[in-house]
Design an enzyme around this catalytic site. Sequence first.
Site, PDB file in Angstrom:
ATOM      1  N   GLU A  60      -4.313  -9.491   2.885  1.00  0.00           N
ATOM      2  CA  GLU A  60      -5.317  -9.193   4.025  1.00  0.00           C
ATOM      3  C   GLU A  60      -6.585 -10.099   3.821  1.00  0.00           C
ATOM      4  OE1 GLU A  60      -3.816  -7.023   2.310  1.00  0.00           O
ATOM      5  OE2 GLU A  60      -3.013  -5.301   3.465  1.00  0.00           O
ATOM      6  N   GLU A  91       0.781  -1.260   0.146  1.00  0.00           N
ATOM      7  CA  GLU A  91       0.070  -0.065  -0.063  1.00  0.00           C
ATOM      8  C   GLU A  91       0.940   0.896   0.157  1.00  0.00           C
ATOM      9  OE1 GLU A  91      -2.599  -1.393   3.330  1.00  0.00           O
ATOM     10  OE2 GLU A  91      -4.323  -0.658   1.994  1.00  0.00           O
TER      11      GLU A  91
END
Length: 721
Positions: A141, A119
């Site tokens: 995730e 990210e």
Amino acid sequence: MTEATAIRWEQDQDGVVTLVLDDPVQSANTMNAAFTDALEATVERLAATEGLRGVIVTSAKKTFFAGGDLRLLSSVGPEDAEGVFANSMRIKRALRTLETLGKPVVAAINGAALGGGLEIALACHHRIALDAPGSKIGLPEVTLGLLPGGGGVVRTVRLMGITDALLKVLLQGRQYRPAQALEAGLVHEVAATREEMLAKARAFVDANPEAVQPWDVKGYKIPGGTPSNPSFAANLPAFPANLRKQLAGAPYPAPRNILAAAVESTQVDIDTAMVIEARYFAELACGQISKNMIQAFFFDMQAVNSGAGRPKDVPARTVSTVAVLGAGMMGAGIAYSCAQAGMRVLLKDVTIEAAERGKAYSAGLLDKAVARGRTTPEEREAFLARITPTADAADLAGCDAVIEAVFENVELKHKVFQEVQDVIAPDALLCSNTSTLPIGLLAEGVERTADFIGLHFFSPVDKMPLVEIIVGPQTGQEALARAFDLVRQIRKTPIVVNDSRGFFTSRVIGQFINEGVAMIGEGLDPVSVEQAAAQAGYPAKVLSLLDELTLTLPRKIRNEARRAVEESGGSWTPHPGDLVMDRMLDEFDRPGRSGGAGFYEYEDGRRTRLWPGLREHFTQPGKEIPFEDMKERMLFAEALDSVRCLEESVLTSVADANVGSVLGIGFPAWTGGVLQYINGYDGGLPGFVARARELAAAYGERFTPPPLLLQMAEEGRTFRD
Ligand code: NAI
């Protein structure tokens, strides 16, 4: 801690700032509170820096960035949702400022960049991945019941379009090697050395003084269209439909939230999209299922693999030559896994033809790997050269470990160990891959009983990540340590259990199967029984799983267990499912898929439909119980028996139970494993106890909570190591 330590600032004379991520406390960088503070301060300082020409983000650790702060995330509850949301927004705002500085920002990804690491990199204008060992790139995730809450959903959708972002990155949580990440479009360049990576980063800064993100260019459109475009909108319903089909009703909220965040993010500007993503993230992070999955797939897995179950004072050893006895289905798979780890493998069967067939299994797997570009023809040759098929025990001279995988028969297993014991290294480790026979009993047939241990692999061996190590009453600490090291050497996950019938895994999966079959015996509709297993989250439905195993196997295990109990003066309690199993075998001759008929019908080995005879002979029309009871009977049967395994010291650690159940026997991943399921049950241990008592009253004594569970519930404890 200050920015100077979590993120080191190195500025050169040309105005290029290198931000070195370097957590001063932990061995890896994570998105913890200190990092968030440092990120905010650093971005502010960048914005205020006169003469700034560009930014290079890299790390001083082996990995680029490890991801979220899982310890923190596993401690937050629904009451913390606003705080989690606010935290996610702080990170997003800082990263958004970074990408809109008006100066080029390059991610020099020097190692693994998973979750939060990717990210950060996605908020950079240019991404260069170093092709280092262990470099993996992705947003996993979802496998922890979460979604990427640092802008990962919003930016991947804007980078690659919603379809690719969902299918290639977000919904599966796939981890890419640098070259694959390049192909998938997650990074722009791959570098072979650190110097090359930094030189490329510098070259980008020099060549793109005013870099902007694609989504900040005027007239930008999301690649592949958005749901507001009619032709795209027509395809959109396929996503939730496919997702529903894949999840089969099992309670996994993360894929649902990812899909919603992705779709909604395309309808709004990037800043609003970030808020939407943060809301969906906070909902997942504060819920129970992410806690379960973080416990099993991160903390328990780490405990298990790092050697919590290994005797500490025995020095590590590696195996260079292993003898595999029996080149059938399991032996062939074990040979493949050992050769894959670089060991020399001597693969023995009764005839050279049988041993060669075992080796051919590896050749087949390698052919597929070559065809898919996962290995080269040269590597294939070198791999196969490590496996030597033989029918002669004399060829096993000098090997330092033996893994036996011949037919499941005590006398035969004794015989094959006797055949080899004078040839192998005098201190060779002796392992049996028995799936049901007590290790203590098998040890009676070998001379060096302290070196004898159970090594229970799962089928198919090349795919299944778990090995159950079974410590017999006679097994020495050194053998346990060596078996543990062997399993780690072949890059599998070892759990350590004590000798008992069916050990931990076979015994507990037996409870699932028995419960499913008992429901058939009670006259419940077989379609509902299968649906209940799927909706509980089991990867294989109960009757279809039993058909795969064949019905004769559980019956054989049951008969042996019964004999042992009766011989030791105990009384045997039959399971309500036994009668169904006996009728299927004796009255209807339906032993399972390998026999061409079982609970299902088969054509050329392929399952076609449930056997209509089930309805005719077992189902009572109109007989129903609550669907929730059907699901929970299976889950509870396994969880309760796992508590009994702890009571009886078959299990010695909670982590082994959780990891073993999800990796070995398909206990639903959303639960976090058999014991975490109890921790996370509505109302905690007392809630679980109350529900077990209800099930016991309605369906039988086997659901009565065991004393250990009652005591722990009373004392307010949970299952943790
Ligand atoms: P299999 O029937 O496919 O293979 C057994 C092999 O042993 C055959 O190739 C046979 O020729 C060979 N063999 C027999 N006598 C021998 C001797 N004296 N010397 C050398 N080789 C000999 O059986 P499978 O399924 O591979 O099972 C092997 C063992 O693994 C059994 O103990 C089984 O309980 C256990 N196991 C099986 C699992 C499964 O899913 N099939 C899972 C875990 C353990």
